[in-house]
Design a protein around this motif. Structure first.
Motif, PDB file in Angstrom:
ATOM      1  N   THR B   6      60.806  65.354 -53.762  1.00 12.12           N
ATOM      2  CA  THR B   6      60.431  65.782 -52.416  1.00 12.12           C
ATOM      3  C   THR B   6      61.628  65.713 -51.480  1.00 12.12           C
ATOM      4  O   THR B   6      61.870  66.620 -50.685  1.00 12.12           O
ATOM      5  N   SER B   7      62.370  64.638 -51.624  1.00  9.29           N
ATOM      6  CA  SER B   7      63.496  64.464 -50.716  1.00  9.29           C
ATOM      7  C   SER B   7      64.584  65.512 -50.937  1.00  9.29           C
ATOM      8  O   SER B   7      65.357  65.812 -50.057  1.00  9.29           O
ATOM      9  N   ARG B   9      63.913  68.645 -51.643  1.00 12.81           N
ATOM     10  CA  ARG B   9      63.416  69.995 -51.361  1.00 12.81           C
ATOM     11  C   ARG B   9      64.189  70.642 -50.209  1.00 12.81           C
ATOM     12  O   ARG B   9      64.531  69.961 -49.241  1.00 12.81           O
ATOM     13  N   PRO B  10      64.432  71.954 -50.268  1.00  8.84           N
ATOM     14  CA  PRO B  10      65.005  72.622 -49.103  1.00  8.84           C
ATOM     15  C   PRO B  10      63.984  72.666 -47.977  1.00  8.84           C
ATOM     16  O   PRO B  10      62.784  72.562 -48.228  1.00  8.84           O
ATOM     17  N   LYS B  11      64.435  72.805 -46.757  1.00 13.81           N
ATOM     18  CA  LYS B  11      63.520  72.798 -45.627  1.00 13.81           C
ATOM     19  C   LYS B  11      62.734  74.109 -45.573  1.00 13.81           C
ATOM     20  O   LYS B  11      63.226  75.167 -45.989  1.00 13.81           O
ATOM     21  N   ILE B  12      61.494  74.011 -44.984  1.00 12.21           N
ATOM     22  CA  ILE B  12      60.600  75.182 -44.933  1.00 12.21           C
ATOM     23  C   ILE B  12      61.265  76.330 -44.183  1.00 12.21           C
ATOM     24  O   ILE B  12      61.282  77.472 -44.656  1.00 12.21           O
ATOM     25  N   ALA B  14      64.327  77.003 -43.626  1.00 18.74           N
ATOM     26  CA  ALA B  14      65.435  77.611 -44.349  1.00 18.74           C
ATOM     27  C   ALA B  14      64.921  78.551 -45.434  1.00 18.74           C
ATOM     28  O   ALA B  14      65.441  79.664 -45.621  1.00 18.74           O
ATOM     29  N   CYS B  15      63.886  78.084 -46.117  1.00 16.47           N
ATOM     30  CA  CYS B  15      63.302  78.919 -47.190  1.00 16.47           C
ATOM     31  C   CYS B  15      62.807  80.239 -46.612  1.00 16.47           C
ATOM     32  O   CYS B  15      63.029  81.315 -47.193  1.00 16.47           O
ATOM     33  N   LEU B  31      60.354  75.525 -33.973  1.00 19.51           N
ATOM     34  CA  LEU B  31      60.861  74.145 -33.940  1.00 19.51           C
ATOM     35  C   LEU B  31      60.644  73.528 -32.564  1.00 19.51           C
ATOM     36  O   LEU B  31      60.276  72.355 -32.431  1.00 19.51           O
ATOM     37  N   GLN B  34      57.015  72.679 -32.287  1.00 20.53           N
ATOM     38  CA  GLN B  34      56.740  71.529 -33.151  1.00 20.53           C
ATOM     39  C   GLN B  34      57.126  70.223 -32.455  1.00 20.53           C
ATOM     40  O   GLN B  34      56.355  69.260 -32.478  1.00 20.53           O
ATOM     41  N   ARG B  40      52.843  70.392 -37.543  1.00 25.20           N
ATOM     42  CA  ARG B  40      53.748  70.702 -38.641  1.00 25.20           C
ATOM     43  C   ARG B  40      54.321  72.096 -38.436  1.00 25.20           C
ATOM     44  O   ARG B  40      53.667  72.989 -37.852  1.00 25.20           O
ATOM     45  N   HIS B  63      57.634  74.343 -52.947  1.00 21.59           N
ATOM     46  CA  HIS B  63      57.891  73.372 -51.886  1.00 21.59           C
ATOM     47  C   HIS B  63      56.717  72.420 -51.715  1.00 21.59           C
ATOM     48  O   HIS B  63      56.883  71.215 -51.579  1.00 21.59           O
TER      49      HIS B  63
END
Lengths: 499, 686
Positions: B6-7, B9-12, B14-15, B31, B34, B40, B63
């Protein structure tokens, strides 16, 4: 390609059947025109003419002393223009055996043999004397052969496939057979022990009684229905086996007139041995069936039944003084042979030519035993092949009387039981008061009946002794009757007309 | 291990940017929101409608998903490693999802499973029983979509509709977005919660639909009207003319009636003989061979819905569940609906206590009239998800390979085959006289008559259970007629009229034969009343009916359905006439029985009964029930019982047409599933 070949085969089979119809019709005409006439055929036709010519058509007037289906088979021909003559029962017999040939060829379809080979088989089977006798004597035998073919075919199916259809067919065939032929009872009883051979072993081990239930119940219902009709119309359940004129009694009432019954009547085992001899001489092809299937369990069982079943039936029927001649049942073996052949691998040359050879030997044995053991009717039939052409045989003048009555159409009283040939020659019964009609019974209640014409046979003749009019007015034949004048006298018959 | 994954993982954001699903500006705005709201990032993006949920979760599958579901279940201690291995092996053979397999095997409780599933998808789990959906979000027009795809709109938070789903499949998400207004996101719940919630909200809708759908859409096929005006007028005219004719020409008229009855009975008897002949053909017994069943691949089998309507049959439920579990069919492809009436507390309680596996769903039918089995089935049909659907009664024990045989039968049959009827028979064969007779009758009916009807293209009156439908056709026809008390028979005729074929298959379901006379009369009177309803419905426009079915079909219907009714109704008066004549020897009836007619009557009475006895024998014979055969001699008595039931049915048709005479089951002392299985095995071996 397959449908084409199938159609071609159907067409060839149709041609063979038509050829058989033509050949047998010509033969039957030849026999009739050379003096042959079978009493049984004339009686049946006279019965049909009598009932259908009445003012009111009542089925019970066909009499419950004969199986009815052979009579019903004649009914349509009564209404066909130009068919109401004495040759009809013979023609109907020919049609039934041709139906048999048709069935045989239909069941032969899966077997790959040429048309000429099929024709040769049919020829050899048809020219067997017992087959020809059954086909051309105008009796119920032709219909019985069809039934026996179906019966045996169902047995074969049961042995080979243990199919539900076989059980259904066999039960229906047995039930219907009772209405076709009086000997069906003996054939049925003789089949009972045979069922142990016919039925699959697994079934016999699980429940031997079940097969008897399925096959016997419809037959018993047939017999019961007949008895019931007897009770409704005659007041007695057992008239059909008590009445002296009943065909269900076979030769019982006149056992001393039949050499076969004189010799073997009441003797089961002797008749069984004698019948075995007859069968082996007339149908040695059965020996081939038995030997060739010796090592094939199921097929052998079928051949065994084919051989033993008719023998048991003959022995039983003779034991009960029913059977006047073994050929009455042996004729049916022709049908079972036909059925057996449909189950053989006739496409194999060895099998085909073996069967043909044995059929040929059967022909020789068959003709020999037929001629050697012939009863008077059979003798007449054989003689008709070689005697000179006659218009029609008329020993006692019945036919001449019939033709005269046809030209002199008036209300006439006649006992059709003694004058059945008269009826056949007259070609219908319109205006005739026959023995079962109320007018006939009413007329005979009076010392001087009020009827335009009275037909009376010579009371001293065989026919006259049974004739009801002759019995009621014993002096009428010789002395006439007050108020009546003699208008016809020929041979044993006289006709008186009201003045 | 998972934490590490999990750590890494690329950020949402960015994906999504990488896949060009959102722009830099949208990400920046999201952002900002958020940070302000604490929500989220994904929820913000979805709520703004910049991308659809399908695109969102499609892009971020890896993800969100945590490990494999099987591993998670083992990790949670809900599944043993051995069970997991077995499930994986089954998955290869069955071709279904692992979750469906573990649920169908009952290895994991539904609630626990869906909690793990929620964890797997990294979504919140909601228990809809504790946190129900907002009813305002549930659109009645989309009930069928919710049920087919197993989702339900749950709540609306900050402009984002939360939809409760049982699976986050791409197709499901696409359907959700199609039918739910505005941006959506998902929560996970159990499929049972969804079904029960939809039942709760849709009670009135589903009830209305199950009762009135056919009546509204195809009123000409609904038995809600017993007699149409035209039928009443026709009956009135016919009766008036008959009475007038009897008054003016008594003998002639009575003879005519007598001729009609006699010839009809003769044909009826002849037809039954023909049916026995045709239906006795070996090909029907070998339509689907054991070899073919062995060769069928489980992966190719469709999902199968099994409807089991029950009412006050709590005792049968455990046996039934056992029978269904023993079916030779991938369990995860079974969708079994135990249909219970709302007021049947006892059976509902039993069902709950049994803790049935995930393949079983309990459908509670709300109380409404008419209270009939077809209505219950129609109701449950809304919740069915199978490609094929069948019905079993509570006491049924189908042969294990029946479903496979049916699938194969459909494959072998013409494309217009809409339903396949399996054979029915009884397991308590020799319990008493009634069960013996009933068994022989059923054997004759299902082993001979129905295959013959199929072969001769005559409408087949379906049996009460074990008829296997193509779901789409059944729905196209609006299911069963809830007003018809033999809805199955009616449906068979309706299908034929719509140019569908009704086929048969050589597989048997064993049921409990009625051993109690009173109970038998109740059941039989309902059947015969239903036949009368069916006859009346389809004979509303006889010419059109004739045109649709053709000569054979039409006359086959007249004699098979009409003949069954008429013959049992005629038996008592004819017997009375006969017995009167027999005892008194009166000549009173002579004028109306001319010789020819008397002949036919005698044939009917003696030969007809004789052959019917033989047919009963044959049915026992074919089933290897040899000990029943002598009992067939008592068929005439059984016939009289049927007449009794027929008159009761006729009475009810007039005065209480929609009343469902409930047959009580569980009266037999023979009924255990193991005994039934033994019996079926023995029969197969035989």
């Amino acid at each position: 390609m397959k449908p084409y070949l199938s159609k071609l085969k159907d067409a060839e089979n149709m041609i063979i059947v038509i050829m058989t119809i033509i050949a047998l019709s010509v033969l039957a005409s030849w026999l009739l025109s050379h003096g042959f006439m079978f009493d049984g055929a004339s009686q049946r036709w006279a019965k049909v003419l009598g009932v259908l010519g009445s003012e009111e058509i009542r089925l019970e007037d066909l009499s419950l002393l004969y199986p009815h289906l052979p009579l019903y088979a004649l009914v349509p021909f009564y209404y066909l223009p130009g068919m109401a003559h004495g040759g009809t029962p013979y023609f109907v017999s020919v049609l039934f055996v041709c139906m048999l040939i048709g069935l045989f060829l239909y069941h032969m379809r899966p077997i790959e043999i040429s048309a000429s080979k099929r024709l040769l088989l049919v020829f050899l089977l048809v020219v067997h004397p017992t087959f020809l006798w059954g086909a051309t004597n105008g009796s119920q035998l032709a219909m019985s052969m069809v039934m026996f073919y179906l019966l045996y075919h169902a047995c074969q199916k049961m042995i080979a496939e243990h199919d539900v259809h076989a059980y259904i067919s066999l039960s229906i065939i047995l039930a219907v057979f009772f209405f076709v032929d009086g000997s069906a009872v003996f054939l049925f009883i003789a089949l009972l022990p045979m069922l142990a051979v016919v039925a699959p072993r697994r079934l016999l081990m699980a429940s031997p009684i079940s097969i008897y239930f399925i096959l016997a119940v419809p037959f018993f219902f047939s017999v019961f229905s007949w008895a019931w009709l007897n009770w409704v119309f005659e007041g007695d359940f057992l008239t059909f086996i008590k009445h002296p004129d009943s065909t269900y009694l076979g030769g019982y009432m006149e056992m001393f007139n039949y050499p076969w019954l004189r010799e073997y009547g009441g003797n089961f085992f002797d008749s069984l041995v004698a019948a075995t001899g007859y069968t082996l001489i007339a149908y040695p092809v059965i020996i081939y069936f038995l030997v060739s299937t010796w090592d094939e369990g199921l097929r052998f069982r079928a051949s065994f039944v084919l051989f033993v079943h008719p023998l048991l039936a003959i022995a039983l029927a003779t034991d009960q003084f029913y059977l006047t001649h073994p050929m009455e049942i042996l004729v049916l073996v022709n049908a079972s042979i036909l059925a057996e052949i449909t189950f053989l691998d006739m496409a194999r040359k060895r099998v085909y030519w073996s069967v043909v050879s044995f059929l040929f030997i059967s022909l020789i044995g068959g003709w020999w035993i037929f001629i050697e053991s012939a009863d008077p009717n059979m003798n007449k039939w054989v003689d008709s092949f070689r005697t000179e052409r006659v218009l029609i045989e008329d020993d006692d003048g019945s036919l001449r009387l019939g033709r005269w009555l046809n030209e002199n159409r008036r209300e006439t009283i006649i006992d059709e039981k003694s004058g059945y040939k008269v009826l056949v020659a007259r070609e219908d019964a319109v205006g005739l008061y026959l023995s079962y009609t109320s007018k006939f019974k009413l007329a005979l209640n009076h010392a001087f009946p009020d009827i335009e014409q009275i037909v009376v046979p010579d009371p001293e003749s065989v026919i006259g002794k049974k004739d009801k009019i002759s019995q009621r007015y014993p002096r009428m034949y010789t002395e006439g009757m007050k108020g009546y004048r003699l208008v016809y006298s020929d041979n044993i018959w006289r006709v008186y007309r009201k003045i | 291990m998972n934490q590490v994954e999990t750590s890494q993982r690329p950020k949402i954001g960015a994906c999504l940017l990488e896949q060009k699903l959102i722009t830099d500006e949208q990400l920046a705005e999201a952002l900002a929101i958020q940070q302000g709201s604490g929500r989220r990032l994904g929820e913000v993006i979805l709520a703004n409608g910049w991308i659809t949920a399908t695109e969102f979760y499609g892009a971020l599958t890896d993800h969100f998903r945590r490990g494999r579901i099987g591993d998670l279940l083992v990790e949670e201690g809900l599944l043993t490693p051995a069970q997991l291995n077995k499930a994986i092996a089954l998955q290869k053979g069955w071709g279904t999802r692992l979750g469906d397999i573990v649920l169908s095997k009952g290895w994991v409780k539904s609630y626990s499973f869906y909690k793990v599933l929620a964890d797997h998808f990294d979504k919140p789990f909601v228990n809809l029983m504790d946190e129900p959906s907002d009813e305002a979000l549930v659109d009645v027009g989309y009930y069928h979509v919710y049920l087919e795809n197993l989702f339900i709109p749950w709540r609306k938070v900050d402009g984002l509709t939360q939809v409760a789903v049982a699976d986050m499949d791409a197709d499901v998400m696409a359907e959700v977005e199609r039918v739910v207004d505005g941006p959506v996101d998902f929560v996970v719940t159990s499929k049972f919660d969804i079904v029960w919630s939809l039942q709760k909200y849709g009670d009135a809708f589903f009830s209305e639909k199950s009762v009135h759908e056919l009546r509204k859409r195809q009123p000409e096929y609904s038995a809600s009207t017993v007699f149409t005006k035209a039928q009443l007028i026709f009956t009135f005219i016919l009766m008036t003319l008959t009475i007038l004719a009897v008054a003016i020409w008594p003998i002639g008229t009575l003879i005519t009636i007598n001729v009609f009855i006699s010839v009809f009975l003769l044909f009826n008897f002849g037809l039954r003989l023909l049916f026995t002949w045709v239906g006795g053909d070996k090909r029907f017994d070998n339509f689907i061979t054991d070899k073919e069943v062995e060769e069928v691949k489980d992966v190719d089998l469709p999902t199968y819905t099994i409807l089991v309507p029950m009412y006050k049959e709590s005792a049968s439920l455990p046996h039934l569940a056992e029978s269904l579990r023993n079916l030779d069919y991938p369990l995860s492809k079974l969708d079994i609906k135990i249909i219970l009436e709302d007021d049947d507390e006892e059976t509902i309680q039993t069902a709950k206590e049994l803790g049935l596996e995930g393949i079983f769903e309990i459908i509670k039918v709300p109380d409404s009239l008419p209270k009939t089995k077809p209505k219950a089935c129609n109701y449950a049909l809304n919740f069915a998800r199978g490609e094929l659907v069948t019905i079993y009664d509570g006491e049924d024990a189908p042969e294990a390979d029946q479903l496979k045989k049916v699938v194969l039968a459909f494959r072998k049959s013409s494309p217009n085959t809409a339903v396949i009827q399996a054979r029915l028979n009884y397991f308590n064969v020799t319990e008493n006289w009634l069960t013996r007779m009933f068994t022989m009758e059923y054997s004759l009916w299902f082993d001979f008559y129905l295959p013959a009807l199929d072969a001769l293209k005559i409408p087949i009156p379906l049996g009460g259970t074990s008829n296997h439908f193509k779901m789409e056709v059944l729905k196209e026809l609006q299911g069963w007629d809830p007003y018809n008390v033999t809805e199955d028979a009616d449906l068979g005729v309706r299908l034929t009229q719509k140019n569908y074929r009704v086929g048969v298959v050589n597989s048997t379901t064993y049921e409990e034969a009625n051993k109690d006379l009173h109970n038998w009369i109740r059941q039989r009177s309902r059947w015969l009343k239903g036949y009368m309803q069916t006859y009346l419905v389809h004979m509303r426009r006889p010419l059109k009916f004739y045109g649709t079915l053709g000569h054979v079909g039409f006359w086959g219907f007249q004699f098979f359905i009409g003949g069954t009714i008429l013959s049992v109704l005629l038996t008592p008066p004819m017997m009375l006439l006969f017995i009167t004549w027999l005892i008194t020897q009166t000549a009173m009836f002579d004028p109306i029985f001319p010789a020819g007619l008397l002949y036919i009557n005698l044939i009917n009475l003696l030969m007809g009964n004789g052959f019917l006895i033989t047919l009963f024998m044959l049915s026992g014979f074919k089933r290897h029930y040899y000990k029943l055969m002598p009992w067939s001699m008592t068929v005439p008595l059984y016939w009289l019982l049927m007449s009794w039931a027929a008159y009761k049915g006729l009475w009810q048709l007039i005065f209480n047409p929609f009343y469902w005479e409930k047959t009580h089951h569980g009266l037999t002392s023979y009924a255990t599933s193991s005994e039934v299985s033994d019996l079926s095995l023995k029969t197969k071996a035989g």
